[in-house]
Motif scaffolding. Structure first.
Motif, PDB file in Angstrom:
ATOM      1  N   PHE B  36       0.907  -1.331  -0.038  1.00 43.57           N
ATOM      2  CA  PHE B  36       0.070   0.035  -0.069  1.00 43.57           C
ATOM      3  C   PHE B  36       0.710   1.278  -0.034  1.00 43.57           C
ATOM      4  CE2 PHE B  36      -4.182  -1.541  -0.068  1.00 43.57           C
ATOM      5  CZ  PHE B  36      -4.205  -2.698   0.302  1.00 43.57           C
ATOM      6  N   GLY B  37       1.925   1.069   0.497  1.00 47.65           N
ATOM      7  CA  GLY B  37       2.962   2.246   0.512  1.00 47.65           C
ATOM      8  C   GLY B  37       3.072   2.622  -1.214  1.00 47.65           C
ATOM      9  N   LEU B  38       3.500   1.510  -1.723  1.00 54.40           N
ATOM     10  CA  LEU B  38       3.474   1.920  -3.226  1.00 54.40           C
ATOM     11  C   LEU B  38       2.655   2.409  -3.805  1.00 54.40           C
ATOM     12  CD1 LEU B  38       5.412   1.483  -5.669  1.00 54.40           C
ATOM     13  CD2 LEU B  38       4.573  -0.909  -5.849  1.00 54.40           C
ATOM     14  N   PHE B  39       1.383   1.999  -3.552  1.00 53.71           N
ATOM     15  CA  PHE B  39       0.213   2.677  -3.995  1.00 53.71           C
ATOM     16  C   PHE B  39       0.076   4.050  -3.751  1.00 53.71           C
ATOM     17  CE2 PHE B  39      -4.315   3.048  -5.351  1.00 53.71           C
ATOM     18  CZ  PHE B  39      -4.946   3.769  -4.388  1.00 53.71           C
ATOM     19  N   ALA B  40       0.496   4.252  -2.451  1.00 49.18           N
ATOM     20  CA  ALA B  40       0.240   5.936  -2.023  1.00 49.18           C
ATOM     21  C   ALA B  40       1.270   6.752  -2.589  1.00 49.18           C
ATOM     22  CB  ALA B  40       0.442   5.853  -0.378  1.00 49.18           C
ATOM     23  N   LEU B  41       2.506   5.889  -2.858  1.00 48.47           N
ATOM     24  CA  LEU B  41       3.642   6.604  -3.493  1.00 48.47           C
ATOM     25  C   LEU B  41       3.232   7.065  -5.081  1.00 48.47           C
ATOM     26  CD1 LEU B  41       6.892   7.086  -4.057  1.00 48.47           C
ATOM     27  CD2 LEU B  41       6.895   4.881  -4.672  1.00 48.47           C
ATOM     28  N   SER B  42       2.627   6.078  -5.684  1.00 48.35           N
ATOM     29  CA  SER B  42       2.097   6.360  -7.104  1.00 48.35           C
ATOM     30  C   SER B  42       1.212   7.632  -7.030  1.00 48.35           C
ATOM     31  CB  SER B  42       1.566   5.374  -7.705  1.00 48.35           C
ATOM     32  OG  SER B  42       0.340   4.869  -7.126  1.00 48.35           O
ATOM     33  N   LEU B  43       0.000   7.436  -5.992  1.00 53.98           N
ATOM     34  CA  LEU B  43      -0.727   8.795  -6.091  1.00 53.98           C
ATOM     35  C   LEU B  43      -0.095  10.035  -5.704  1.00 53.98           C
ATOM     36  CD1 LEU B  43      -3.585   9.410  -6.205  1.00 53.98           C
ATOM     37  CD2 LEU B  43      -3.911   8.912  -3.655  1.00 53.98           C
ATOM     38  N   ASP B  44       1.032  10.037  -4.838  1.00 55.33           N
ATOM     39  CA  ASP B  44       1.671  11.450  -4.696  1.00 55.33           C
ATOM     40  C   ASP B  44       2.322  11.888  -5.944  1.00 55.33           C
ATOM     41  OD1 ASP B  44       4.402  12.410  -2.646  1.00 55.33           O
ATOM     42  OD2 ASP B  44       2.687  13.229  -2.911  1.00 55.33           O
ATOM     43  N   LEU B  45       2.890  11.097  -6.921  1.00 56.78           N
ATOM     44  CA  LEU B  45       3.187  11.616  -7.968  1.00 56.78           C
ATOM     45  C   LEU B  45       2.249  12.461  -8.790  1.00 56.78           C
ATOM     46  CD1 LEU B  45       5.177   8.837 -10.341  1.00 56.78           C
ATOM     47  CD2 LEU B  45       6.068  10.891  -9.171  1.00 56.78           C
ATOM     48  N   GLY B 242     -10.191   6.735  -1.603  1.00 61.88           N
ATOM     49  CA  GLY B 242     -10.075   7.681  -0.549  1.00 61.88           C
ATOM     50  C   GLY B 242      -9.251   7.481   0.428  1.00 61.88           C
ATOM     51  N   GLN B 243      -8.952   6.162   0.590  1.00 64.59           N
ATOM     52  CA  GLN B 243      -7.761   5.878   1.744  1.00 64.59           C
ATOM     53  C   GLN B 243      -6.398   6.189   1.277  1.00 64.59           C
ATOM     54  OE1 GLN B 243      -8.813   1.741   2.293  1.00 64.59           O
ATOM     55  NE2 GLN B 243     -10.163   2.326   4.153  1.00 64.59           N
ATOM     56  N   GLY B 244      -6.385   5.939   0.093  1.00 71.55           N
ATOM     57  CA  GLY B 244      -5.297   6.543  -0.777  1.00 71.55           C
ATOM     58  C   GLY B 244      -4.787   7.815  -0.543  1.00 71.55           C
ATOM     59  N   LEU B 245      -5.635   8.728  -0.620  1.00 71.21           N
ATOM     60  CA  LEU B 245      -5.752  10.155  -0.301  1.00 71.21           C
ATOM     61  C   LEU B 245      -5.205  10.384   0.980  1.00 71.21           C
ATOM     62  CD1 LEU B 245      -8.616  11.611  -2.458  1.00 71.21           C
ATOM     63  CD2 LEU B 245      -6.442  11.381  -3.257  1.00 71.21           C
ATOM     64  N   MET B 246      -5.812   9.779   2.036  1.00 78.04           N
ATOM     65  CA  MET B 246      -5.533  10.018   3.230  1.00 78.04           C
ATOM     66  C   MET B 246      -4.153   9.454   3.660  1.00 78.04           C
ATOM     67  SD  MET B 246      -9.290   8.510   4.792  1.00 78.04           S
ATOM     68  CE  MET B 246      -8.917   8.764   6.429  1.00 78.04           C
ATOM     69  N   MET B 247      -3.771   8.520   2.904  1.00 77.02           N
ATOM     70  CA  MET B 247      -2.368   7.987   3.396  1.00 77.02           C
ATOM     71  C   MET B 247      -1.232   8.918   2.968  1.00 77.02           C
ATOM     72  SD  MET B 247      -2.475   3.942   1.910  1.00 77.02           S
ATOM     73  CE  MET B 247      -3.842   2.896   2.378  1.00 77.02           C
ATOM     74  N   ILE B 253       2.108  15.181   1.695  1.00 77.88           N
ATOM     75  CA  ILE B 253       2.047  15.261   0.201  1.00 77.88           C
ATOM     76  C   ILE B 253       3.327  15.885  -0.362  1.00 77.88           C
ATOM     77  CG2 ILE B 253       1.046  17.645   0.273  1.00 77.88           C
ATOM     78  CD1 ILE B 253      -0.882  16.976  -1.910  1.00 77.88           C
ATOM     79  N   GLY B 254       3.681  15.373  -1.641  1.00 77.66           N
ATOM     80  CA  GLY B 254       4.869  16.004  -2.272  1.00 77.66           C
ATOM     81  C   GLY B 254       6.148  15.431  -1.619  1.00 77.66           C
ATOM     82  N   THR B 255       6.299  14.366  -0.940  1.00 84.99           N
ATOM     83  CA  THR B 255       7.474  14.118  -0.384  1.00 84.99           C
ATOM     84  C   THR B 255       8.087  12.676  -0.928  1.00 84.99           C
ATOM     85  OG1 THR B 255       6.635  13.212   1.632  1.00 84.99           O
ATOM     86  CG2 THR B 255       7.212  15.257   1.650  1.00 84.99           C
ATOM     87  N   LEU B 256       7.246  11.997  -1.643  1.00 83.32           N
ATOM     88  CA  LEU B 256       7.417  10.482  -2.008  1.00 83.32           C
ATOM     89  C   LEU B 256       7.780   9.472  -0.854  1.00 83.32           C
ATOM     90  CD1 LEU B 256       9.760  10.784  -5.271  1.00 83.32           C
ATOM     91  CD2 LEU B 256       7.326  10.287  -4.854  1.00 83.32           C
ATOM     92  N   VAL B 257       8.530   9.888  -0.282  1.00 83.67           N
ATOM     93  CA  VAL B 257       8.763   9.064   0.844  1.00 83.67           C
ATOM     94  C   VAL B 257       7.486   8.902   2.012  1.00 83.67           C
ATOM     95  CG1 VAL B 257      10.035   8.757   3.160  1.00 83.67           C
ATOM     96  CG2 VAL B 257      11.225   8.736   0.958  1.00 83.67           C
ATOM     97  N   GLY B 258       7.037  10.307   2.148  1.00 77.27           N
ATOM     98  CA  GLY B 258       6.052  10.536   2.915  1.00 77.27           C
ATOM     99  C   GLY B 258       4.923   9.577   2.970  1.00 77.27           C
ATOM    100  N   PRO B 259       4.255   9.477   1.577  1.00 80.75           N
ATOM    101  CA  PRO B 259       2.960   8.600   1.332  1.00 80.75           C
ATOM    102  C   PRO B 259       3.279   7.204   2.022  1.00 80.75           C
ATOM    103  CG  PRO B 259       3.259  10.017  -0.459  1.00 80.75           C
ATOM    104  CD  PRO B 259       4.447  10.346   0.305  1.00 80.75           C
ATOM    105  N   ILE B 260       4.534   6.656   1.747  1.00 79.73           N
ATOM    106  CA  ILE B 260       4.726   5.186   1.962  1.00 79.73           C
ATOM    107  C   ILE B 260       4.895   5.218   3.661  1.00 79.73           C
ATOM    108  CG2 ILE B 260       6.619   3.517   2.196  1.00 79.73           C
ATOM    109  CD1 ILE B 260       7.567   4.274  -0.504  1.00 79.73           C
ATOM    110  N   VAL B 261       5.377   6.350   4.251  1.00 80.63           N
ATOM    111  CA  VAL B 261       5.071   6.273   5.783  1.00 80.63           C
ATOM    112  C   VAL B 261       3.762   6.586   6.082  1.00 80.63           C
ATOM    113  CG1 VAL B 261       5.788   7.562   7.916  1.00 80.63           C
ATOM    114  CG2 VAL B 261       7.554   7.236   6.181  1.00 80.63           C
ATOM    115  N   GLY B 262       2.905   7.302   5.356  1.00 78.01           N
ATOM    116  CA  GLY B 262       1.566   7.469   5.730  1.00 78.01           C
ATOM    117  C   GLY B 262       0.947   6.365   5.318  1.00 78.01           C
TER     118      GLY B 262
END
Lengths: 288, 310, 400
Positions: B36-45, B242-247, B253-262
């Motif tokens: 899911f970290g990867l999922f969130a990472l892709s969304l951050d792009l 929606g959960q992806g956005l929350m992550m 947002i805009g940190t790439l590593v952040g969403p994985i942590v999120g």
């Protein structure tokens, strides 16, 4: 294809449209005036249904719930707005949206804590029970009531917005909040009022829906996407738009389920997509 | 930034020794978190770097899952083939969707992505013969690393594949973001009108990043299917978007590593809270609401800000 | 700087400890208990099923208090899957890997059971179904780690078809929820009722969670069916029945349900009177063992046992007997002990077939009737069919 079936399907579409309108009008208002996509809107619909159940369970009467529950739900919404949303209007829209998502989680779970996980049935009042003979077929009275309720509420809200002073202020804030603020409007209060009113409308929708669908957890989630489709088609921020959108979606779902069950929803989303591409402000919205 | 480098290196070491350091169950959770970290990472792009908020990103996760599931169940190919299949399916679908969606802006773009995602969800739900309908596809096997290669059925083996995939994806995304293409994306996010005024067309960029984000989301989904042994329409449902956005917001947002942590924090909080109380959703919602109000930069964003100030 | 790092480390450490926390607590209390994990539904529209599974477990725990199984206490661990197969797999995995559970039960939706069952050979744990009806679980998707205690969907359809073969009704509409069980059940019913020389005039599959059945009701009316076969889970059935009643359809078309549940009867009320169907466990079965069970159940939970309260209790009791026979909770030995074994259940005698792990048991055709002794409608047994008449051929959904 007999007249009876045609009439029945037509009434089904109108009844569904009535319910959809009650839910989507508020969503449309909140978006048009506050520029917030309220993901929690469906949960206020659910609150209305459950509170309606409580009123009927304690008093034994249905009619009072129509009057008592919407203001209560509206109040809950207004309080939430004033304590959370109010602080983040200046932020990019994604934050407001996610905040409403968080609120939705809290409220949904709170209802489960208060009422338990099983569905609550609500009986329609004796006046609206049973069916009337129309065009050779029996049609439930309660659904006819939904049609009338939708029309009545729609007319009332539209009149309030266009013919009263409060409505004028609200529309001014929607158009240009800074200017309205300079001209003396209490913008924060208007926002809270609109948010509360939208929640109250959703709550009314819930009260009205409960005798037909029962009050159940997750009813907000199932209705919110339909509401989004309605609002997009009709135009974000427009009440006549919500009415038109509700009719279109109500008709599509009713006839679609009858004649083209596999493709009804696909067509709906395609229509929504087409509008967003070619006429994003919807049928009745204002071009930005 | 050297402190950041140290933290990064420490994280990589931690990931590397995890199969020995963690219990079986904890390793499973970590695998889940990484996916899911990867999922969130892709969304951050999309969100963080180009400023495009998508409500329908879960659709690509789902497409990746189905692509991978079908390849594994019907053709028994090695895992990398399945991953490729999933990512390609997601990417290819994203092209027309992206082409249409990027014609609209802001909230309308978001709504369009939702409409398309719901459309794909409905197709997955209805096309029983291919997707199993609402029952989904069960019994997706974890096959091998390559033809005739070692089996990836064990927890640690599959974890290794996931960890490598996620770390590599992170580095690739970083490279993308630092490249001229990435800088153009950020320019678009900052002020699209100025971008246009400078004589450049934002649309091809937006379409490109949409597809790239879909490919990575698809990769995450393609890892998910064999991990859970299962693919269903629910993984395409807008709630996951929606959960992806929350992550992303939780992490920064805009940190790439952040969403994985999120993503990790988001899922962990749910896991931990749910073992203490049945009503963990209230706390999750409350924590989230507080975070949105007080910590808009997310965990990583705020941490970086504090570190920079110090 | 140092303080911040310290704080960060504490948070991370605390989180890690919290993750491991509950496990340590449990280990302190356990005395080598036999663990039964329930990845079940405790929220949402199908929560009534998870609640039933839980109630049965609670009564069973009380019944074996002090004795346990082979002297060991029994520990039940519940997880909420929200009726989502992906979550079901995740929770089941947690139960297996973290809690060390060897026996899973309580899966509610057949789609959840299919997903979890597919993983059981990998995890080497046993999944005992007491709720799931989809025929495929003991046919196409069978694996030896799966055992079905309950009457399956095809069996329920069979029982009611046998009953309807005698009835004057000739034209039937069939409505099944659009997922494994709903579709399987409609298919089963169609096959069997057609074999009984009757006609299926229409079929439809509303999505799970449909809230407005008006269009379907219109179709049923238009088809001029005399009876309408329903395979809808919990809440969907409640809503359908209420709406059908509002449209006056239930007077012209007889509702026939693959499962007749107390929950529906309570929620729908008198509008459901006269409905016939099959019941997996009707609490009105008149045997001394069942009457005693109903009484104990009522004393503990203050309600009468519904279908899955009964079926889950039977599953637990049988599992306990089989574990005792196997001498321990070694899954392979339990599987061996269970195959071809008999059990004296609440509804009658059960036999666990080795070939597909389906429990052969009596089938019931029931009718929802009013009885002044009870606060709601109750299932009156119209006919009982012996197990071998209602159970399909091994690993199939076909009947002889």
């Amino acid at each position: 294809m007999s007249l009876a079936i045609v009439v029945e399907q037509l009434l089904n579409a109108l009844a569904l449209a009535g319910l959809l309108f009650l839910v989507s009008a508020g969503l449309s208002l909140v978006f048009g005036i506050l520029r917030v996509v309220n993901f929690a809107h469906g949960v206020f619909y659910m609150l209305g249904a459950y509170f309606g159940f409580s009123v009927v369970a304690t008093t034994g009467w249905f009619w009072p719930s129509l009057l008592i529950v919407p203001p209560v739900v509206g109040l809950v919404g207004a309080m939430l707005e004033a304590s959370t949303l109010r602080f983040i209007y200046r932020r990019p829209p994604i934050y407001q949206l996610l905040l409403t998502f968080g609120i939705a989680l809290i409220l949904e779970e709170s209802v489960r804590v208060l009422y338990g996980p099983t569905a609550k049935g609500v009986d329609p009042p004796p006046l609206l029970q049973g069916a009337i003979e129309i065009a050779g077929t029996l049609y439930p009275r309660y659904r006819l009531f939904l049609v009338l309720l939708g029309l009545a509420v729609g007319a009332t809200v539209w009149l309030l917005l266009t013919r009263t002073r409060t409505g004028l202020v609200i529309r001014a804030v929607a158009q240009n909040s800074e200017m309205a603020d300079c001209l003396g409007a209490d913008v924060a209060r208007v926002r809270t009022l609109v948010f509360g009113a939208a929640c109250a409308l959703a709550g009314l929708g819930g009260v009205a829906a409960a005798p037909m669908t029962t009050a159940y957890l997750g009813m907000g989630i199932s209705v919110i996407v339909d509401a989004f489709v309605v609002v997009v088609i009709g135009g974000l921020g427009s009440i006549p738009g919500s009415m038109a959108g509700s009719l279109i979606v109500g008709a599509a779902q009713t006839w679609g389920a009858f004649y083209l069950p596999e493709t009804a929803m696909v067509i709906m989303y395609a229509v929504m997509g087409a509008i967003l591409i070619f006429r994003p402000w919807g049928l009745f919205g204002e071009e930005e | 930034m050297s402190r950041g480098r140290w933290l990064g290196a420490a994280a990589l070491v931690a990931l590397a020794i995890a199969p020995w350091a963690l219990a079986r169950h904890q390793l499973s959770i970590l695998t889940d978190l990484l996916i899911f970290g990867l999922f969130a990472l892709s969304l951050d792009l999309l969100m963080g770097y180009t400023g495009m908020v998508s409500f329908g990103h879960a659709a690509y996760f789902g497409l990746g899952a189905y692509g991978s599931a079908l390849v594994l169940i019907h053709f028994g190919q090695p895992i990398p083939v399945a991953l490729l299949a999933g990512a390609v399916l997601a990417g290819v679908t994203a092209i027309p969707v992206g082409w249409f969606s990027t014609r609209a802006k802001d909230i309308y773009f978001a709504m369009l992505t939702l409409a398309f995602a719901q459309l794909l969800y409905t197709v997955a739900y209805k096309w029983r013969d291919l997707t199993g309908g609402s029952d989904g596809i069960a019994g997706v096997p974890k096959t091998t690393l390559f033809w005739g290669g070692p089996s990836l059925a064990s927890g640690p083996a599959f974890y290794a594949v996931v960890a490598v995939a996620v770390v590599v994806s992170l580095f690739v995304c970083r490279a993308i973001v630092a490249s001229p293409f990435g800088r153009a994306l950020q320019a678009i996010r900052e002020n699209e009108r100025r971008f246009l005024a400078l004589g450049r067309d934002p649309r091809p960029f937006k379409l490109a990043v949409f597809v790239i984000a879909a490919v990575f989301a698809g990769l995450a989904g393609a890892l998910f299917a064999p991990f859970r042994g299962f693919a269903s329409p629910e993984v395409m449902f807008w709630v996951l978007s929606g959960q992806g956005l929350m992550m992303v917001i939780t992490g920064g947002i805009g940190t790439l590593v952040g969403p994985i942590v999120g993503a990790m924090v988001f899922i962990l909080i749910q896991e931990i809270l749910s073992s203490y109380t049945e009503h963990w959703m209230i706390f999750t919602g409350a924590i989230f609401v507080l975070m949105v109000i007080f910590l808009p930069g997310g965990l990583v964003g705020t941490a970086r800000r504090l570190a920079a100030r110090a | 700087m140092k303080r911040r790092q310290f704080l960060a480390a504490t948070v991370v450490g605390g989180a890690a400890a919290a993750m491991g926390g509950p496990v340590f607590l449990r280990r302190a209390y356990a005395q080598n208990p036999i663990k039964i994990g329930l990845p079940t539904v405790l929220s949402g529209g199908n929560a009534q099923y998870g609640i039933q599974a839980k109630r049965a477990c609670e009564l069973f725990a009380q019944d074996i208090k002090g004795k346990g199984i082979l002297g060991r206490p029994v520990e039940f661990i519940y997880e909420d899957t929200g009726a989502d197969p992906a979550t079901a797999v995740r929770k089941a995995q947690k139960l297996v890997e973290k809690d060390g559970v060897k026996f899973l039960t309580g899966t509610v939706l057949s789609s959840e059971a299919l997903a979890v069952s597919a993983k059981c050979p990998e995890w080497k744990v046993l999944l005992m179904s007491t709720i799931n009806g989809a025929g495929a679980l003991t046919a196409k998707s069978y694996n030896r780690y799966f055992f079905r205690i309950n009457t399956s969907g095809p069996m329920g359809a069979r029982a009611i078809s046998l009953y309807l073969a005698e009835s004057p009704m000739k034209r039937f509409f069939a409505l099944g929820s659009d997922y494994a069980w709903g579709r399987d059940s409609v298919q089963s019913f169609s096959t069997q009722i057609t074999a009984a020389k009757k006609e299926v005039v229409g079929k439809d599959y509303p999505p799970v969670g449909t809230k407005d059945f008006a269009s379907y009701i219109g179709k049923i009316k238009q088809s001029k069916a005399e009876g309408c076969y329903l395979a809808l889970p919990g809440q969907d059935a409640t809503i359908f029945l209420k709406q059908a009643h509002q449209f006056g359809v239930t007077r012209e078309v007889k509702p026939i349900m693959e499962i007749v549940e107390l929950e529906n009867m309570k929620a729908v009320g008198d509008a459901m009177e006269g409905t016939i169907g099959s019941s997996r466990y009707p609490f009105t079965v008149d045997t001394p063992k069942n009457k005693a069970f109903v009484q104990r159940f009522f004393e503990m939970h203050k309600v009468y046992p519904d279908m899955f309260d009964g079926e889950t209790y039977e599953g637990l009791e049988w599992l306990a007997q089989v574990i005792t026979k196997a001498g321990g909770d070694d899954v392979e030995k339990v599987i061996e002990a269970w195959e071809d074994s008999k059990y004296d259940g609440l509804e009658g005698e059960f036999f666990m077939r080795k070939c597909d792990h389906q429990a052969v048991q009596p089938g019931f055709a029931v009718q929802a009737v009013k009885d002044p002794k009870y606060p709601h409608l109750i299932p009156k047994i119209l006919a009982t069919y012996p197990g071998d008449k209602v159970t399909p051929k091994c690993r199939t959904e076909d009947f002889a």
